[in-house]
Design a protein around this motif. Sequence first.
Motif, mmCIF file in Angstrom:
data_model
loop_
_atom_site.group_PDB
_atom_site.id
_atom_site.type_symbol
_atom_site.label_atom_id
_atom_site.label_comp_id
_atom_site.label_asym_id
_atom_site.label_seq_id
_atom_site.Cartn_x
_atom_site.Cartn_y
_atom_site.Cartn_z
ATOM 1 N N UNK A 537 0.858 -1.188 0.000
ATOM 2 C CA UNK A 537 0.000 0.000 0.000
ATOM 3 C C UNK A 537 0.889 1.230 0.000
ATOM 4 N N UNK A 538 0.356 2.341 -0.533
ATOM 5 C CA UNK A 538 1.153 3.552 -0.605
ATOM 6 C C UNK A 538 0.435 4.622 -1.373
ATOM 7 N N UNK A 539 1.204 5.557 -1.905
ATOM 8 C CA UNK A 539 0.643 6.672 -2.661
ATOM 9 C C UNK A 539 1.610 7.045 -3.772
ATOM 10 N N UNK A 540 1.040 7.432 -4.930
ATOM 11 C CA UNK A 540 1.821 7.845 -6.091
ATOM 12 C C UNK A 540 1.323 9.216 -6.525
ATOM 13 N N UNK A 541 2.266 10.124 -6.789
ATOM 14 C CA UNK A 541 1.892 11.490 -7.148
ATOM 15 C C UNK A 541 2.626 11.934 -8.402
ATOM 16 N N UNK A 542 1.923 12.718 -9.237
ATOM 17 C CA UNK A 542 2.526 13.414 -10.369
ATOM 18 C C UNK A 542 2.273 14.892 -10.161
ATOM 19 N N UNK A 543 3.337 15.681 -10.200
ATOM 20 C CA UNK A 543 3.236 17.118 -9.971
ATOM 21 C C UNK A 543 3.536 17.872 -11.262
ATOM 22 N N UNK A 544 2.576 18.719 -11.685
ATOM 23 C CA UNK A 544 2.746 19.577 -12.860
ATOM 24 C C UNK A 544 3.237 18.784 -14.065
ATOM 25 N N UNK A 562 -3.715 7.131 -4.014
ATOM 26 C CA UNK A 562 -3.461 6.125 -2.976
ATOM 27 C C UNK A 562 -3.792 4.740 -3.541
ATOM 28 N N UNK A 563 -3.064 3.718 -3.097
ATOM 29 C CA UNK A 563 -3.310 2.393 -3.652
ATOM 30 C C UNK A 563 -2.938 1.317 -2.640
ATOM 31 N N UNK A 564 -3.486 0.156 -2.848
ATOM 32 C CA UNK A 564 -3.047 -1.055 -2.156
ATOM 33 C C UNK A 564 -3.327 -2.233 -3.068
ATOM 34 N N UNK A 565 -2.449 -3.219 -3.027
ATOM 35 C CA UNK A 565 -2.625 -4.408 -3.862
ATOM 36 C C UNK A 565 -1.979 -5.599 -3.172
ATOM 37 N N UNK A 566 -2.212 -6.776 -3.710
ATOM 38 C CA UNK A 566 -1.676 -7.998 -3.125
ATOM 39 C C UNK A 566 -1.402 -9.012 -4.225
ATOM 40 N N UNK A 606 -8.088 2.948 -6.265
ATOM 41 C CA UNK A 606 -7.211 1.824 -6.611
ATOM 42 C C UNK A 606 -6.963 1.028 -5.340
ATOM 43 N N UNK A 607 -7.666 -0.069 -5.185
ATOM 44 C CA UNK A 607 -7.539 -0.858 -3.968
ATOM 45 C C UNK A 607 -7.788 -2.327 -4.261
ATOM 46 N N UNK A 608 -7.068 -3.182 -3.531
ATOM 47 C CA UNK A 608 -7.221 -4.640 -3.654
ATOM 48 C C UNK A 608 -7.179 -5.091 -5.117
ATOM 49 N N UNK A 609 -6.150 -4.596 -5.844
ATOM 50 C CA UNK A 609 -5.899 -4.996 -7.237
ATOM 51 C C UNK A 609 -7.002 -4.566 -8.193
#
Length: 883
Positions: A537-544, A562-566, A606-609
């Motif tokens: 799990x975590x977070x991904x960001x794109x700025x400008x 934010x996302x989490x997957x398995x 975006x969660x659990x795939x």
Amino acid sequence: MTNQTAQKTKRSIVMSFLLFIVLLCICIFTLLFFLIQKPVFVNALAKIFRNQIGFNISVGNISISPDFNAEMRDIRIMPFDDEGIAIFVSYANIQSGFTNLFQGEIHKAVLKEPSLSVILDKKDTKFDLSFLKKLPPVQLLEIDKGDIQLSLGQDGQSIRLSEINLILKDFSPLKGGAIKFKFKINVKSKHTDSEGGAGHGEGDFSFTRLSPEPLGKGTIKLNMNMADFDALQIQNLSLNMAVNMKPDEFTMSSEKPFTGSLTYKTKDRDIVLRDMQLMPFANYSAKTGKLFAGLKNSSIGNLGAFDLIINSLIKQDYPWKASINAQSVDIQKTSEIFKAFLPSPYNTWTFQGIGSAEIKMEGDYKDNKLSGNGKIMLQFKEGGFSSPDSEKAALGVGGKIIMNIQIPAQAEKGKFDLSSEISLGEFLWGKYYKDFSGEKAVFLSKGGFQNTLFDSVDFSGSLNLADGGDYSYSGFIDSHGWVLHLNSEDIYFQKFFSFFFREYAKQNIPSLSGILLKGSSRFDIDIRGKGSEIAANGIFKINEGYFSIQDKLSGKINLTLPFDFFYPQHDNAVLPGNDVKTGNLHIETLDTAYAKIKDLDIPLIFTKNTILISGGALTPFLGIPLKLTYFRGERLLSPDRSFSLGVIINGMEIGSYIEKASGTNIPARFEAELADISYQNEALNIKGRAVIGIFEGRVDIDNIHGRKLFSPSRVIGGDIAFEGINLNALTGYIELGRMSGIIKGSLKGLELEYGQPSRFILDVESDKTKGVSQSVSVDAIESFSILGSGSPGIGTILKSGLNRFFKEYPYSKMGIMCILENDVFTLRGKIHEGGKEYLIRKAFLRGIDVVNQNPDNNISFRDMKERINRIFEKRQVGQHKST
């Protein structure tokens, strides 16, 4: 006189008594001498004193000569239970003599075919060998064809020394002796039944003392073709060692290299050390307690040459130093060992390069706990790898890895720090190729571990990959699993894409060769694993973020996801709820050739795939009434991942899009309600209907599907039904010749492969409509003739004589069916009258019948394309002349 007589009588009585005692002793000795040669008496006597002796002893036959030389047969010495040492001697000849017997010595002993069996069935089995110190001195002992069997319990493992020939001279526990021996050796596992000698050995030792500690020197040689210890297999072993035991010093050295090959077998793989050339040595001083041992000038064929040195004090705290030095390691050969630890398919790859290793460690063994510290340094050059299909490879890689390590006592925590600098070379990964020569990757790490067994390890560090971005990480590993935290600093798209992917795009995706990327991204992710299971799990960001592809597409975006997957994937329904974090894609601008988007916010989950976009997300297309009802991607980390979405388009003018695709602006209006567009395993299926209003009629499209969408052999298909199509409007854009009237029909089972039709059934017929005339031009008749027969046919006739003054002819009915299947094209008429098959039937008073002269004429799709090309070429030439 009386006293003298009394004294004589007394002496006579004493002498008679002494004589009686002597005679009695002689009788007893004679009886014992007689009885001791009877196996029954000896066996009974041994049974009475078995507890004092500690063994069961029996004799098959015994014979003792008057000079006390003895011959015995079938001697058995057995332990009380099934464990321990069992001895059997088929024949023994012991020559002592009367004098040696009373001195407790044996002059000569010969043992023929003695057999000794040792059974080990418990881990704590111990043997009391103190009886060896009680053995009598022997001037000469000969053993002929002896046999020793060592059984290692219930697993069937055994070691057998057979055909033992031994000569022992002047033996005494205090004075030592000289011994020579030869034997054959065989190792038997539960997987083999062979009993033949798999090897042989010999020894020659001269002892000056055996007790309390042995003193002397000698040599031992051992050669084995093969020995199988189940998990460990030895082949072609040759050992030649010299041993010197002095009062205060023990020395062992190799007279010749210790050679052979070792194979360690596990359930899934074998680890092989081939062509070993080892020179072991050891020196121990009892005065100083110093131990100096190791391997010098040694080599292993698939590892390279190396030295191993160990220094230690066998005293309190046991301080030690150890070093390994290997300066010329062939990575290709070394990889044959490490492949055993690699997962498939990497264990089939080929590795290359030259490397060196230097390890220096020191420490102690205080309170029975190992501790130490040191440095490990690895270097390599000209490194590379290649997959069996040569689609993945690297060349010219080099670098250095240095690790400092501290191993404290078990109750404390160990530490390590690692640094590496890798010089990158050429890389090929499928279609991706890049020459990174001159670029470097820097890797730094540090951490700790719990006790010397590495039961628990924590670590942290950083990575810079050719200045393409800075990454940091931390985590730990223990018996319950592992945790990894990854974090990136700003990754600048322009530099990252330019360095890693621009050349790849030029070579493989020409449409992206002019792509421009700006902006930066960051991510923060926690990954947990146990066995084969992984969750993150975590977070991904794109700025400008900014991107542009030539003049076709450009945009500015910001993304927070934010996302989490398995992994591995398992069914787990995902519904938005309070515990689900929602991300956002903000499109500041999006410019396409067809439309523009501005200030659009799209909520993302975006969660659990599973990734989910809620309905109504894309309504603000300028000029395009499009609505995305939903978007869903499921099982994203599984090979059977799937995507689905719903789209509604209301009254979209598509004339400009047709113009961009074909060069001609055809007024048309498109609307669709596609409830479910699903994609899985390169297969596309669409549920819903699309309608195009064109040529004053209606075209319905449904059953849209596709296969292998990302392959050159992609297949796209569907069914089309049309009605109310005005031929006058249609033929105004399609150069088949002018026609008028209304048609209806269908295009069933249409499939396109490699961008061209592979199958379809086209069914067209006229639909007589009040107020709409039905006519066909000479050019159109000629086109039908070329399609049907390959020649202008009647079209040429209609352009000659008086017929050339008529440009059009009325018709009453039209019916055409075209079939393409298995690369065979068939043109059929739907009108059957008077045994003829018509494509076009003339009007009541005048007109021209277009007859299908050869209904069974089937041609290849290539020939049909050639006929169509002739039609258009002819039209273009005619238009040019008229111009």
